[in-house]
Design a protein around this motif. Sequence first.
Motif, PDB file in Angstrom:
ATOM      1  N   LEU A  30       0.816  -1.219   0.000  1.00  0.00           N
ATOM      2  CA  LEU A  30       0.000   0.000   0.000  1.00  0.00           C
ATOM      3  C   LEU A  30       0.842   1.258   0.000  1.00  0.00           C
ATOM      4  CD1 LEU A  30      -3.000  -0.781   2.378  1.00  0.00           C
ATOM      5  CD2 LEU A  30      -3.023  -0.562  -0.100  1.00  0.00           C
ATOM      6  N   ARG A  31       2.063   1.194   0.558  1.00  0.00           N
ATOM      7  CA  ARG A  31       2.944   2.367   0.521  1.00  0.00           C
ATOM      8  C   ARG A  31       3.249   2.755  -0.913  1.00  0.00           C
ATOM      9  NH1 ARG A  31       8.108   0.718   3.545  1.00  0.00           N
ATOM     10  NH2 ARG A  31       7.672  -1.131   2.272  1.00  0.00           N
ATOM     11  N   HIS A  32       3.424   1.759  -1.760  1.00  0.00           N
ATOM     12  CA  HIS A  32       3.714   2.045  -3.165  1.00  0.00           C
ATOM     13  C   HIS A  32       2.509   2.661  -3.861  1.00  0.00           C
ATOM     14  CE1 HIS A  32       6.770  -1.518  -2.793  1.00  0.00           C
ATOM     15  NE2 HIS A  32       7.128  -0.448  -2.095  1.00  0.00           N
ATOM     16  N   VAL A  33       1.317   2.207  -3.481  1.00  0.00           N
ATOM     17  CA  VAL A  33       0.098   2.792  -4.051  1.00  0.00           C
ATOM     18  C   VAL A  33      -0.034   4.254  -3.624  1.00  0.00           C
ATOM     19  CG1 VAL A  33      -2.418   2.641  -4.155  1.00  0.00           C
ATOM     20  CG2 VAL A  33      -1.041   0.547  -4.100  1.00  0.00           C
ATOM     21  N   VAL A  34       0.239   4.539  -2.349  1.00  0.00           N
ATOM     22  CA  VAL A  34       0.179   5.918  -1.851  1.00  0.00           C
ATOM     23  C   VAL A  34       1.174   6.795  -2.608  1.00  0.00           C
ATOM     24  CG1 VAL A  34       0.625   7.399   0.142  1.00  0.00           C
ATOM     25  CG2 VAL A  34      -0.663   5.266   0.432  1.00  0.00           C
ATOM     26  N   SER A  35       2.376   6.279  -2.839  1.00  0.00           N
ATOM     27  CA  SER A  35       3.394   7.045  -3.573  1.00  0.00           C
ATOM     28  C   SER A  35       2.932   7.313  -5.002  1.00  0.00           C
ATOM     29  CB  SER A  35       4.714   6.275  -3.590  1.00  0.00           C
ATOM     30  OG  SER A  35       5.253   6.182  -2.285  1.00  0.00           O
ATOM     31  N   PHE A  36       2.352   6.311  -5.643  1.00  0.00           N
ATOM     32  CA  PHE A  36       1.854   6.500  -7.005  1.00  0.00           C
ATOM     33  C   PHE A  36       0.771   7.569  -7.049  1.00  0.00           C
ATOM     34  CE2 PHE A  36      -1.700   5.513  -9.835  1.00  0.00           C
ATOM     35  CZ  PHE A  36      -1.106   5.750 -11.057  1.00  0.00           C
ATOM     36  N   LEU A  37      -0.170   7.538  -6.100  1.00  0.00           N
ATOM     37  CA  LEU A  37      -1.261   8.512  -6.110  1.00  0.00           C
ATOM     38  C   LEU A  37      -0.751   9.929  -5.896  1.00  0.00           C
ATOM     39  CD1 LEU A  37      -4.050   6.558  -4.180  1.00  0.00           C
ATOM     40  CD2 LEU A  37      -3.966   7.098  -6.614  1.00  0.00           C
ATOM     41  N   ALA A  38       0.251  10.087  -5.033  1.00  0.00           N
ATOM     42  CA  ALA A  38       0.837  11.419  -4.841  1.00  0.00           C
ATOM     43  C   ALA A  38       1.484  11.902  -6.131  1.00  0.00           C
ATOM     44  CB  ALA A  38       1.868  11.378  -3.712  1.00  0.00           C
ATOM     45  N   LEU A  39       2.199  11.006  -6.824  1.00  0.00           N
ATOM     46  CA  LEU A  39       2.830  11.375  -8.086  1.00  0.00           C
ATOM     47  C   LEU A  39       1.785  11.658  -9.158  1.00  0.00           C
ATOM     48  CD1 LEU A  39       5.453  11.766  -9.615  1.00  0.00           C
ATOM     49  CD2 LEU A  39       5.486   9.310 -10.100  1.00  0.00           C
ATOM     50  N   ALA A  40       0.689  10.896  -9.159  1.00  0.00           N
ATOM     51  CA  ALA A  40      -0.390  11.132 -10.121  1.00  0.00           C
ATOM     52  C   ALA A  40      -1.023  12.500  -9.908  1.00  0.00           C
ATOM     53  CB  ALA A  40      -1.440  10.030  -9.997  1.00  0.00           C
ATOM     54  N   ASP A  41      -1.108  12.946  -8.661  1.00  0.00           N
ATOM     55  CA  ASP A  41      -1.660  14.273  -8.362  1.00  0.00           C
ATOM     56  C   ASP A  41      -0.700  15.385  -8.775  1.00  0.00           C
ATOM     57  OD1 ASP A  41      -3.971  13.222  -7.327  1.00  0.00           O
ATOM     58  OD2 ASP A  41      -3.341  13.368  -5.238  1.00  0.00           O
ATOM     59  N   GLU A  42       0.572  15.217  -8.434  1.00  0.00           N
ATOM     60  CA  GLU A  42       1.549  16.294  -8.629  1.00  0.00           C
ATOM     61  C   GLU A  42       2.167  16.307 -10.024  1.00  0.00           C
ATOM     62  OE1 GLU A  42       1.938  18.562  -6.488  1.00  0.00           O
ATOM     63  OE2 GLU A  42       1.104  17.694  -4.652  1.00  0.00           O
ATOM     64  N   LEU A  43       2.319  15.103 -10.633  1.00  0.00           N
ATOM     65  CA  LEU A  43       3.026  14.954 -11.910  1.00  0.00           C
ATOM     66  C   LEU A  43       4.405  15.622 -11.853  1.00  0.00           C
ATOM     67  CD1 LEU A  43       0.111  15.430 -14.497  1.00  0.00           C
ATOM     68  CD2 LEU A  43       1.155  13.298 -13.694  1.00  0.00           C
ATOM     69  N   HIS A  44       5.036  15.460 -10.711  1.00  0.00           N
ATOM     70  CA  HIS A  44       6.369  16.040 -10.480  1.00  0.00           C
ATOM     71  C   HIS A  44       7.002  15.251  -9.337  1.00  0.00           C
ATOM     72  CE1 HIS A  44       9.459  18.895  -9.185  1.00  0.00           C
ATOM     73  NE2 HIS A  44       9.332  19.460 -10.385  1.00  0.00           N
ATOM     74  N   PHE A  45       8.159  14.622  -9.594  1.00  0.00           N
ATOM     75  CA  PHE A  45       8.769  13.758  -8.590  1.00  0.00           C
ATOM     76  C   PHE A  45       9.188  14.537  -7.349  1.00  0.00           C
ATOM     77  CE2 PHE A  45       8.754  10.647 -11.887  1.00  0.00           C
ATOM     78  CZ  PHE A  45       8.839   9.424 -11.249  1.00  0.00           C
ATOM     79  N   GLY A  46       9.721  15.747  -7.551  1.00  0.00           N
ATOM     80  CA  GLY A  46      10.179  16.541  -6.412  1.00  0.00           C
ATOM     81  C   GLY A  46       9.037  16.917  -5.485  1.00  0.00           C
ATOM     82  N   ARG A  47       7.938  17.429  -6.061  1.00  0.00           N
ATOM     83  CA  ARG A  47       6.798  17.845  -5.243  1.00  0.00           C
ATOM     84  C   ARG A  47       6.135  16.644  -4.571  1.00  0.00           C
ATOM     85  NH1 ARG A  47       5.807  21.318  -9.709  1.00  0.00           N
ATOM     86  NH2 ARG A  47       4.177  19.922 -10.491  1.00  0.00           N
ATOM     87  N   ALA A  48       6.002  15.532  -5.314  1.00  0.00           N
ATOM     88  CA  ALA A  48       5.389  14.343  -4.732  1.00  0.00           C
ATOM     89  C   ALA A  48       6.226  13.794  -3.583  1.00  0.00           C
ATOM     90  CB  ALA A  48       5.196  13.272  -5.803  1.00  0.00           C
ATOM     91  N   ALA A  49       7.553  13.789  -3.748  1.00  0.00           N
ATOM     92  CA  ALA A  49       8.438  13.305  -2.683  1.00  0.00           C
ATOM     93  C   ALA A  49       8.337  14.203  -1.455  1.00  0.00           C
ATOM     94  CB  ALA A  49       9.882  13.244  -3.193  1.00  0.00           C
ATOM     95  N   ALA A  50       8.316  15.525  -1.667  1.00  0.00           N
ATOM     96  CA  ALA A  50       8.199  16.451  -0.538  1.00  0.00           C
ATOM     97  C   ALA A  50       6.869  16.263   0.176  1.00  0.00           C
ATOM     98  CB  ALA A  50       8.333  17.891  -1.043  1.00  0.00           C
ATOM     99  N   ARG A  51       5.817  16.033  -0.573  1.00  0.00           N
ATOM    100  CA  ARG A  51       4.489  15.822   0.015  1.00  0.00           C
ATOM    101  C   ARG A  51       4.470  14.575   0.895  1.00  0.00           C
ATOM    102  NH1 ARG A  51      -0.812  15.198  -3.900  1.00  0.00           N
ATOM    103  NH2 ARG A  51      -2.004  13.742  -2.627  1.00  0.00           N
ATOM    104  N   LEU A  52       5.208  13.547   0.483  1.00  0.00           N
ATOM    105  CA  LEU A  52       5.232  12.287   1.231  1.00  0.00           C
ATOM    106  C   LEU A  52       6.338  12.236   2.271  1.00  0.00           C
ATOM    107  CD1 LEU A  52       4.700   9.860  -1.792  1.00  0.00           C
ATOM    108  CD2 LEU A  52       3.018  10.427  -0.039  1.00  0.00           C
ATOM    109  N   HIS A  53       7.207  13.279   2.284  1.00  0.00           N
ATOM    110  CA  HIS A  53       8.348  13.340   3.204  1.00  0.00           C
ATOM    111  C   HIS A  53       9.300  12.166   2.982  1.00  0.00           C
ATOM    112  CE1 HIS A  53       6.224  16.550   5.265  1.00  0.00           C
ATOM    113  NE2 HIS A  53       5.178  15.757   5.407  1.00  0.00           N
TER     114      HIS A  53
END
Length: 299
Positions: A3-26
């Motif tokens: 499920l952690r991988h699914v959460v990471s994918f959804l954050a990336l799907a929202d942001e469409l930017h690896f840097g912003r998605a990573a920052a959002r997920l800490h």
Amino acid sequence: MDLRHVVSFLALADELHFGRAAARLHVSQPTLSQHLQRLERSIGVELVARTSHEVRLTAAGRVFRERAEDIMARVERAGEAARTAAAGRLGTVRVGYNLPAGQRVLPGTLARFNTRHPGADVEMVELRTGPQLAALADGRLDVAMVYGRPTTRGLRSRPLMRVPLVAVVGMAHRWAGRAEVPFRALDEETCILFHRDQSSAMYDAIQSAARTSGIELNVAEEVDDPGATAIIAAVRPVVGFASAVRGRLAGTAGGPRTTAVRLYDPVPILDLYAVWNADHEPLVAAFLRCLPEPGSLQP
């Protein structure tokens, strides 16, 4: 599938930017990339396409995102149910209803349910039939109280009561003060209706009565809010439609100055049903057992 991988994918799907998605997920960008790679390997398809200029979802990614969001919503609801149980409460039943159900069905049902299950909660929302069924389909409601018996696969239903429809007019309308009019008299009137997807059973009952009367309704406007329909009818020489239950509230203090007029020959009739998913929780079944017996309620 983690499920952690699914959460990471959804954050990336929202942001469409690896840097912003990573920052959002800490997490770090390399960690986010690893999560995505492992998810894609477990599924066997590419979900995200990236170049030096953009990050975008593939066709498979867009489909997976929709389903994954539903999965995570269900996980969240499961967690909420567990927390509720741990706090000593039984849980919550989410119920949709229309005005006749709110006036005739819910008071007795809630009284019985509260007596039998004092540790349970009921969340209620008033909606028309179409929005209720949509909320039932996507898991936002457990029970819907709607007009008409849905034929959608996976739904169960039981009848609650029969509800006649009435005409609603302003106090200056020529029908004001009349107890009833034949349906065919609408041939000489301008009407307000609503979009069929809001309440297909009510819409079809009105149109069926028109066909039986040999007339075609002159619909000047489609208004989906029953309150707005009453306001328009109060100030314009038009005819709206409402359940007999709502019609009895016409002209009450503080509301639009309207009056209800019974329709006959034919009388448009609606059947009110309780509807739920075949796959439901025990608490929902307990709520359903508190509903009144079919035919025991008067409109």
